[in-house]
Design a protein around this motif. Structure first.
Motif, PDB file in Angstrom:
ATOM      1  N   ILE A   1       0.852  -1.000  -0.006  1.00 11.78           N
ATOM      2  CA  ILE A   1       0.319   0.054  -0.099  1.00 11.78           C
ATOM      3  C   ILE A   1       0.948   1.174  -0.059  1.00 11.78           C
ATOM      4  N   HIS A   2       1.937   1.287   0.777  1.00  8.46           N
ATOM      5  CA  HIS A   2       2.735   2.472   0.977  1.00  8.46           C
ATOM      6  C   HIS A   2       3.455   2.677  -0.538  1.00  8.46           C
ATOM      7  N   GLU A   3       4.156   1.672  -1.269  1.00 12.99           N
ATOM      8  CA  GLU A   3       4.893   1.932  -2.282  1.00 12.99           C
ATOM      9  C   GLU A   3       3.851   2.230  -3.442  1.00 12.99           C
ATOM     10  N   PHE A   4       2.851   1.526  -3.410  1.00  8.53           N
ATOM     11  CA  PHE A   4       1.860   1.984  -4.590  1.00  8.53           C
ATOM     12  C   PHE A   4       1.266   3.418  -4.244  1.00  8.53           C
ATOM     13  N   GLY A   5       1.126   3.705  -2.869  1.00  7.81           N
ATOM     14  CA  GLY A   5       0.674   5.323  -2.790  1.00  7.81           C
ATOM     15  C   GLY A   5       1.793   6.325  -3.454  1.00  7.81           C
ATOM     16  N   HIS A   6       3.166   6.076  -3.347  1.00 12.05           N
ATOM     17  CA  HIS A   6       4.147   6.734  -3.892  1.00 12.05           C
ATOM     18  C   HIS A   6       4.052   6.890  -5.523  1.00 12.05           C
ATOM     19  N   CYS A   7       3.663   5.527  -6.067  1.00 10.33           N
ATOM     20  CA  CYS A   7       3.416   5.343  -7.638  1.00 10.33           C
ATOM     21  C   CYS A   7       2.143   6.580  -7.922  1.00 10.33           C
ATOM     22  N   LEU A   8       1.206   6.650  -7.244  1.00  9.37           N
ATOM     23  CA  LEU A   8      -0.135   7.233  -7.426  1.00  9.37           C
ATOM     24  C   LEU A   8       0.344   8.982  -7.595  1.00  9.37           C
ATOM     25  N   ILE A   9       1.215   9.173  -6.702  1.00 10.81           N
ATOM     26  CA  ILE A   9       1.438  10.709  -6.752  1.00 10.81           C
ATOM     27  C   ILE A   9       2.351  10.891  -7.913  1.00 10.81           C
ATOM     28  N   PHE A  10       3.370   9.958  -8.158  1.00  8.61           N
ATOM     29  CA  PHE A  10       4.246  10.343  -9.244  1.00  8.61           C
ATOM     30  C   PHE A  10       3.536  10.388 -10.471  1.00  8.61           C
ATOM     31  N   GLU A  11       2.649   9.397 -10.713  1.00 10.34           N
ATOM     32  CA  GLU A  11       1.934   9.306 -11.860  1.00 10.34           C
ATOM     33  C   GLU A  11       0.788  10.565 -12.028  1.00 10.34           C
ATOM     34  N   ASN A  12       0.424  10.872 -11.019  1.00  4.05           N
ATOM     35  CA  ASN A  12      -0.681  12.027 -11.036  1.00  4.05           C
ATOM     36  C   ASN A  12       0.103  13.206 -11.512  1.00  4.05           C
ATOM     37  N   THR A  13       1.191  13.398 -11.002  1.00  2.00           N
ATOM     38  CA  THR A  13       2.070  14.512 -11.105  1.00  2.00           C
ATOM     39  C   THR A  13       2.398  14.740 -12.903  1.00  2.00           C
ATOM     40  N   LYS A  14       2.726  13.385 -13.452  1.00  2.00           N
ATOM     41  CA  LYS A  14       2.931  13.321 -14.874  1.00  2.00           C
ATOM     42  C   LYS A  14       1.699  13.579 -15.831  1.00  2.00           C
ATOM     43  N   ARG A  15       0.606  13.264 -15.169  1.00  2.00           N
ATOM     44  CA  ARG A  15      -0.648  13.169 -16.225  1.00  2.00           C
ATOM     45  C   ARG A  15      -1.260  14.631 -16.594  1.00  2.00           C
ATOM     46  N   SER A  16      -1.566  14.749 -17.504  1.00  2.00           N
ATOM     47  CA  SER A  16      -2.296  15.875 -18.133  1.00  2.00           C
ATOM     48  C   SER A  16      -3.460  16.085 -17.095  1.00  2.00           C
ATOM     49  N   TYR A  17      -3.785  17.595 -17.305  1.00  2.00           N
ATOM     50  CA  TYR A  17      -5.145  18.001 -16.272  1.00  2.00           C
ATOM     51  C   TYR A  17      -6.191  17.029 -16.459  1.00  2.00           C
ATOM     52  N   LEU A  18      -6.703  16.716 -17.593  1.00  2.00           N
ATOM     53  CA  LEU A  18      -7.994  15.905 -17.921  1.00  2.00           C
ATOM     54  C   LEU A  18      -7.968  14.300 -17.433  1.00  2.00           C
ATOM     55  N   SER A  19      -6.518  13.827 -17.265  1.00  2.00           N
ATOM     56  CA  SER A  19      -6.450  12.422 -16.933  1.00  2.00           C
ATOM     57  C   SER A  19      -5.825  12.395 -15.618  1.00  2.00           C
ATOM     58  N   LYS A  20      -5.974  13.143 -14.788  1.00  2.00           N
ATOM     59  CA  LYS A  20      -5.501  13.186 -13.563  1.00  2.00           C
ATOM     60  C   LYS A  20      -6.152  12.144 -12.586  1.00  2.00           C
ATOM     61  N   ILE A  21      -5.223  11.346 -11.804  1.00  2.00           N
ATOM     62  CA  ILE A  21      -5.915  10.366 -10.871  1.00  2.00           C
ATOM     63  C   ILE A  21      -6.738  10.953 -10.036  1.00  2.00           C
ATOM     64  N   PHE A  22      -6.418  12.025  -9.216  1.00  2.00           N
ATOM     65  CA  PHE A  22      -7.214  12.731  -8.154  1.00  2.00           C
ATOM     66  C   PHE A  22      -7.607  14.082  -8.755  1.00  2.00           C
ATOM     67  N   LYS A  23      -8.836  14.373  -8.273  1.00  2.00           N
ATOM     68  CA  LYS A  23      -9.295  15.735  -8.762  1.00  2.00           C
ATOM     69  C   LYS A  23      -8.500  16.795  -7.854  1.00  2.00           C
ATOM     70  N   GLU A  24      -8.164  17.856  -8.558  1.00  2.00           N
ATOM     71  CA  GLU A  24      -7.163  18.685  -8.155  1.00  2.00           C
ATOM     72  C   GLU A  24      -7.602  19.329  -6.837  1.00  2.00           C
ATOM     73  N   LYS A  25      -8.939  19.851  -6.723  1.00  2.00           N
ATOM     74  CA  LYS A  25      -9.570  20.628  -5.732  1.00  2.00           C
ATOM     75  C   LYS A  25      -9.262  19.309  -4.408  1.00  2.00           C
ATOM     76  N   SER A  26      -9.469  18.361  -4.459  1.00  2.00           N
ATOM     77  CA  SER A  26      -9.415  17.235  -3.552  1.00  2.00           C
ATOM     78  C   SER A  26      -8.093  17.277  -2.851  1.00  2.00           C
ATOM     79  N   PHE A  27      -7.032  17.347  -4.048  1.00  2.00           N
ATOM     80  CA  PHE A  27      -5.719  17.085  -3.878  1.00  2.00           C
ATOM     81  C   PHE A  27      -5.103  18.217  -3.002  1.00  2.00           C
ATOM     82  N   ASN A  28      -5.454  19.477  -3.496  1.00  2.00           N
ATOM     83  CA  ASN A  28      -5.211  20.501  -2.812  1.00  2.00           C
ATOM     84  C   ASN A  28      -5.470  20.536  -1.308  1.00  2.00           C
ATOM     85  N   GLN A  29      -6.948  20.211  -0.995  1.00  2.00           N
ATOM     86  CA  GLN A  29      -7.425  20.184   0.301  1.00  2.00           C
ATOM     87  C   GLN A  29      -6.753  19.093   1.231  1.00  2.00           C
TER      88      GLN A  29
END
Ligand SMILES: [Zn+2]
Length: 244
Positions: free
Chosen positions: A142-170
């Motif tokens: 769970i810990h390592e996949f957590g890191h992957c989600l952050i890295f991949e979320n950063t690399k993705r374009s605005y429309l294909s983000k894993i996390f909603k920007e507003k929720s991520f900022n919160q």
């Protein structure tokens, strides 16, 4: 059952789904507690992840299908409320039979996400222990996949983000408060390693979110609820964690 996964399910053999069910029922507490319908979706998602990810191990260490099912289930667990089914960048997982170290570095690792090789490395005993004790807020995969989600979320374009920007900022805002609390020794929810940086705080929070959700919510309700929003699930609802 979700139509998408019902269709995907047609591609997997019945005995493959049954094997997945039997492995998860005895190893993954999150899966064991899910409703029958959720279990069906979870199994298909586990098989999708397993089939689209490259698993490798040390030549002396045989990685069997049940181990791959267990590893894949950690990814499905954390993304169960999200639309993502696979990782694009980190789809190579390398399993070692024991803790390991890198050349010219004395640190001993049980897991790391390597940004240069684009590989997730993990030691099997630590993965196994993560699931054997389901309520100690320590789960390596769970810990390592957590890191992957952050890295991949950063690399993705605005429309294909894993996390909603507003929720991520919160989440980030709450995480920064929590980070300060840890620095002032006013933390009783997350293990100390969360105080390394925000990246580690994210992964350690994720382990606690799944393995001690009631305790987490009771002591850090705002941070907990920001994670519910971010991951679109509430692990306190064991039968049906997904938030619609
Ligand atoms: Zn970490």
């Amino acid at each position: 059952m979700n139509i998408k996964y019902k269709l995907f399910g047609l591609f997997f053999k019945q005995n493959s789904k049954l094997e997945c069910h039997n492995v998860l029922l005895t190893t993954n507490t999150y899966y064991k507690n899910l409703s029958k319908e959720n279990k069906k979706n979870f199994r298909i998602r586990t098989l999708i992840f397993l089939e689209t990810t490259n698993f490798n191990s040390d030549p002396e260490f045989h990685l069997d299908k049940s181990m791959k099912i267990i590893i894949s289930s950690a990814f499905v667990q954390i993304t169960f409320g999200l639309k993502i089914n696979t990782l694009n960048i980190f789809n190579n997982i390398f399993i070692t039979p024991r803790s390991y170290s890198y050349k010219n570095n004395t640190a001993i690792f049980d897991g790391d996400v390597n940004l240069y090789t684009k590989k997730i490395n993990m030691s099997w005993p630590a993965i196994e222990n993560g699931f054997k004790i389901p309520d100690d807020a320590i789960n390596l995969s769970i810990h390592e996949f957590g890191h992957c989600l952050i890295f991949e979320n950063t690399k993705r374009s605005y429309l294909s983000k894993i996390f909603k920007e507003k929720s991520f900022n919160q989440w980030k805002k709450q995480a920064e408060y929590k980070f300060q609390k840890i620095k002032l020794n006013k933390n009783k929810v997350l293990r100390d390693y969360a105080g390394t940086n925000l990246m580690e705080l994210f992964s350690v929070s994720l382990e606690t979110f799944f393995e001690k959700p009631e305790f987490f919510e009771k002591n850090e309700p705002i941070l907990y609820l920001s994670m519910v929003k971010l991951f679109k699930q509430d692990p306190r609802n064991k039968l049906n964690p997904i938030i619609k």
